[in-house]
Enzyme design. Structure first.
Site, short mmCIF file in Angstrom:
data_model
loop_
_atom_site.label_atom_id
_atom_site.label_comp_id
_atom_site.label_asym_id
_atom_site.label_seq_id
_atom_site.Cartn_x
_atom_site.Cartn_y
_atom_site.Cartn_z
N ARG A 18 0.81 -1.22 0.00
CA ARG A 18 0.00 0.00 0.00
C ARG A 18 0.85 1.27 0.00
NH1 ARG A 18 -3.82 -0.93 4.97
NH2 ARG A 18 -1.84 -1.74 5.71
N ASN A 36 -6.58 -2.76 2.01
CA ASN A 36 -6.54 -4.22 2.03
C ASN A 36 -7.95 -4.76 2.20
OD1 ASN A 36 -3.74 -4.44 1.89
ND2 ASN A 36 -3.47 -4.61 4.10
#
Length: 800
Positions: A18, A36
């Protein structure tokens, strides 16, 4: 401007994915979010078509070190979108399809931190970032967020929280982030519970004290990443032998850990590939040949362990008795790096357990079970959720061979070959020894870490606990359960119980067919491919005729197999006793080839005959004749045992499976091995019985006994046997090619962990322009069996 939803599947959680998305999105001038979820990482992003294309290309090119992108999909996003910037949003829980990253060895940047006095992570043993540290060992649920791990018990301090939330920091969203102030702590204890005071050692802290204790010859239990180890100085014979005696592990080689490659190079000469493996994020134990001695000297040392080929830092003989290889690993956690900082010689680092029990992972359990083995304990207060043994690999030729798949590799999925894309959830239960289980879903196989031998009650309990954890972690609800054909395997019984309880179908898979299918799958052979010739050599596996197979030539695909040839079956006198007492195999092999009267008349002066004469032969003969606990087996593992015992290796008893064969491999005379004279080959006989070709070792035994009469040395006989076995295997392949279409040959089963036999057979087959396929991703032993069971069940389901 376009708005897209980009879905990324693979190992993309807990690996700094990320933050990479965030950095690249900002660099490309995009707006949106990344988060996520149960399937992986989801990106919703707005920008020009050119910027979006650049973003996706860079995301694939600049993927974080531990991330693996299996698939990336792009679709137009039709939902509400109100972002003025790019942000990392909160994780979402939904159907679990993402992957869990394997635990990764300490990265170079974190190593610098723990040895930098100006860093706030100076000498902190749990330092990590998104490029390294614990993953599977601490996770309880997906998504991989701190609250779903054993780090949930440790609230971040303000400094750690600042780095955790700093997108420019490599610890951005590193879930196990911690420091001296807020994280787990280590404590040093005495096994006798007496107090430890600072003046007892010259030490910086408890971790530094461990180095001093090891140098003094003490045994220390050390709680690491996936379990507790027992450690001692590998150069002190007294310490190593004391560890063997206390642990009741009398012969099996110990694993070693060294501070760096330079220390390892004092004892081995690692190749470039071996160095790469040692330094990889998986940081496995790498088996390497001992350094510095010519083959002749090496053999002499193996044969006469008290001989004085010693250097100042020579390893204790008890580290690896009867071996010409050593298993080394490098430190893979900050704790290990700190312990070994002042250690200029290797340490033994072996599983913290008794006998064949699973490695201890709990502090109190360790105190109870290891209190009479260790002198000291270095423990910490972070819970190990998932037990992980150290992985073991070796390099044969230029190919990596996995011997034990665990820490650093599990549970990284194995992508299945074409044709297995849309298979429903399947659970394969594995074998009795060296067990793993396998979950099949979405065109991937998730193989568990090595779980050990299930005949041990504690190991079986650990197997069940780990199975439940995986089923819950991956929300895996099997529609089919696949088990070994052997009705008495505990994994088979449990699989059938689960199937009955859930009213789902069970497939019983023949052991050697599963070995072959596992090798096919990892070599990406498509589902609809033509059959291959699989050569499966191992200790034993239950055959379709009720006997125990172990020397098989099978024409096989994923759906079925045809047994074309085998080795002559002989009795295993006493069943499992024949595995631990090699002389039993020698006796039955000789009895299968000759009458005992003939043997006494022709070879009565030989030591092996005189040894066997002292055994209760009348009783043994009755067991064979009446078929009492003496099943027939074609096992090559038992043939190796028989030959080893005949020439005086581990004749009376083995303390672990395969000990005799491993010791014989270590003794092989390289000159004889490479000698191409016909006299260097023992003959075998090829027969046919019930439409199956059979290899009869009778002529080999006659020639070998003659060599013993001529007092030919153990190393030469060992070399001739290896070469002869490879030769007859290839002769059988040549014979089978005259009747079958054979373009690919698979070499599988635990016997092919023998690097000499593997190379001899591979080279001879390749010289015939036959493509040879071997194992790399999963072990050739029973540790890879569950993969084969799973894909065979899938094939039966796809094409009933």
């Amino acid at each position: 401007m376009s708005i897209e939803e980009i879905r990324v599947y693979g190992t993309v959680q807990g690996v700094g994915f990320r933050p990479t998305v965030y950095r690249l999105a900002k660099a490309c001038g995009l707006r949106g979010e990344v988060f996520n979820d149960g399937q992986g990482v989801l990106i919703r992003v707005s920008g020009s078509d050119e910027s979006l294309t650049e973003f996706v290309q860079r995301l694939q090119q600049e993927c974080p070190p531990l991330a693996i992108i299996n698939q990336l999909t792009r679709t137009r996003y039709q939902g509400e979108f109100s972002f003025n910037d790019f942000v990392i949003s909160t994780s979402v829980s939904n159907a679990i399809k993402t992957e869990i990253a394997a635990d990764a060895a300490t990265c170079p940047q974190c190593q610098e931190d723990i040895f930098n006095p100006l860093s706030r992570w100076y000498r902190y043993p749990f330092t990590n970032c998104t490029h390294c540290g614990p993953r599977l060992s601490i996770i309880r649920a997906i998504p991989y967020d701190r609250n779903n791990t054993s780090m949930a018990a440790f609230a971040m301090c303000s400094e750690c929280a600042k780095e955790y939330n700093d997108v420019e920091n490599r610890r951005f969203h590193a879930q196990p982030i911690a420091c001296h102030i807020c994280g787990p702590q280590v404590t040093l204890e005495r096994a006798d519970n007496k107090p430890i005071t600072a003046f007892m050692f010259s030490m910086l802290d408890d971790i530094d004290a461990v180095c001093t204790l090891l140098q003094k010859g003490e045994i220390v239990a050390i709680k690491g990443l996936g379990g507790i180890h027992l450690a001692c100085d590998a150069t002190q014979e007294t310490a190593v032998q004391k560890l063997r005696d206390r642990k009741k592990r009398y012969h099996k080689p110990f694993a070693l850990m060294a501070r760096d490659i330079t220390v390892i190079e004092e004892y081995c000469t690692p190749s470039a590939k071996e160095k790469e493996l040692l330094k990889s994020p998986a940081a496995p134990i790498v088996l390497m040949r001992k350094k510095g001695l010519e083959d002749r000297v090496t053999r002499e040392k193996l044969l006469t362990p008290n001989s004085s080929f010693l250097t100042p830092n020579s390893l204790a003989h008890s580290v690896a008795p009867g071996q010409n290889t050593l298993g080394f690993m490098l430190p893979y956690t900050p704790l290990h790096h700190l312990i070994l900082k002042r250690m200029n010689r290797p340490i033994v680092l072996t599983s913290g357990n008794i006998s064949d029990e699973p490695q201890c992972i709990d502090n109190e359990e360790a105190r109870q079970k290891l209190g009479k083995i260790a002198d000291y304990f270095l423990l910490h207060n972070r819970k190990i959720v998932n037990r992980l043994d150290d992985s073991i690999v070796r390099v044969v030729g230029d190919k990596v061979q996995t011997i034990r798949r665990a820490r650093g590799y599990a549970p990284t999925p194995i992508n299945l070959p074409p044709g297995f894309n849309n298979v429903p959830h399947i659970l394969a239960m594995g074998s009795e020894l060296k067990n793993t289980f396998c979950l099949l879903r979405d065109g991937q196989a998730i193989l568990s870490q090595h779980l050990g031998d299930l005949e041990n009650a504690a190991a079986f309990n650990a197997y069940q606990n780990t199975l439940n954890l995986y089923l819950n972690l991956f929300e895996h609800k099997p529609e089919i359960i696949s088990v070994d054909l052997h009705p008495e395997y505990l994994s088979t019984k449990l699989g059938k119980e689960l199937a009955n309880a859930n009213q789902i179908k069970v497939y019983n898979i023949q052991h050697h067919h599963a070995h072959i299918a596992a090798c096919m799958a990892e070599n990406n052979i498509p589902l609809d491919s033509n059959p291959v010739l699989g050569i499966a050599l191992d200790g034993l596996g239950y055959g379709e005729d009720g006997t125990l197979w172990g020397g098989e030539f099978m024409l096989a695909d994923y759906h079925q197999f045809k047994r074309l040839a085998t080795f002559k079956p002989v009795a295993m006198i006493g069943g499992k006793q024949a595995i631990s007492q090699p002389w039993r195999n020698t006796y039955v092999q000789l009895l299968s080839a000759f009458t005992w009267q003939y043997l006494k008349q022709e070879y009565g002066e030989l030591e092996i005959l005189q040894f066997i004469e002292k055994k209760p032969l009348n009783l043994l003969n009755q067991l064979i004749e009446k078929e009492i606990n003496s099943p027939l087996t074609s096992s090559i593992g038992r043939l190796f045992d028989a030959v080893a015992a005949a020439i005086g290796i581990c004749r009376e008893e083995c303390s672990y499976e395969g000990q005799a064969a491993i010791a014989m491999e270590a003794l092989v005379d390289v000159h004889s091995l490479n000698n191409h004279e016909e006299t260097q080959i023992y003959p075998f006989k090829l027969d046919i019985s019930d439409s199956i070709y059979c290899i009869d070792p009778r002529p080999m035994w006659q020639a070998l006994l003659h060599d013993l009469q001529q007092q030919i040395s153990q190393p030469v006989i060992a070399a001739k046997f290896h070469k002869s076995l490879a030769n007859v295997i290839v002769e059988m392949v040549k014979h089978l090619r005259t009747e079958n279409v054979i373009n690919k040959v698979i070499l599988t089963g635990g016997v092919f962990q023998n690097s000499i036999l593997l190379q001899q057979v591979s080279n001879r087959l390749q010289a015939l322009e036959i493509k040879v396929l071997t194992h790399s991703l999963v072990p050739s032993n029973d540790g890879g069996l569950s993969l084969g069971q799973a894909v065979i069940a899938a094939a039966k389901l796809i094409n009933p």
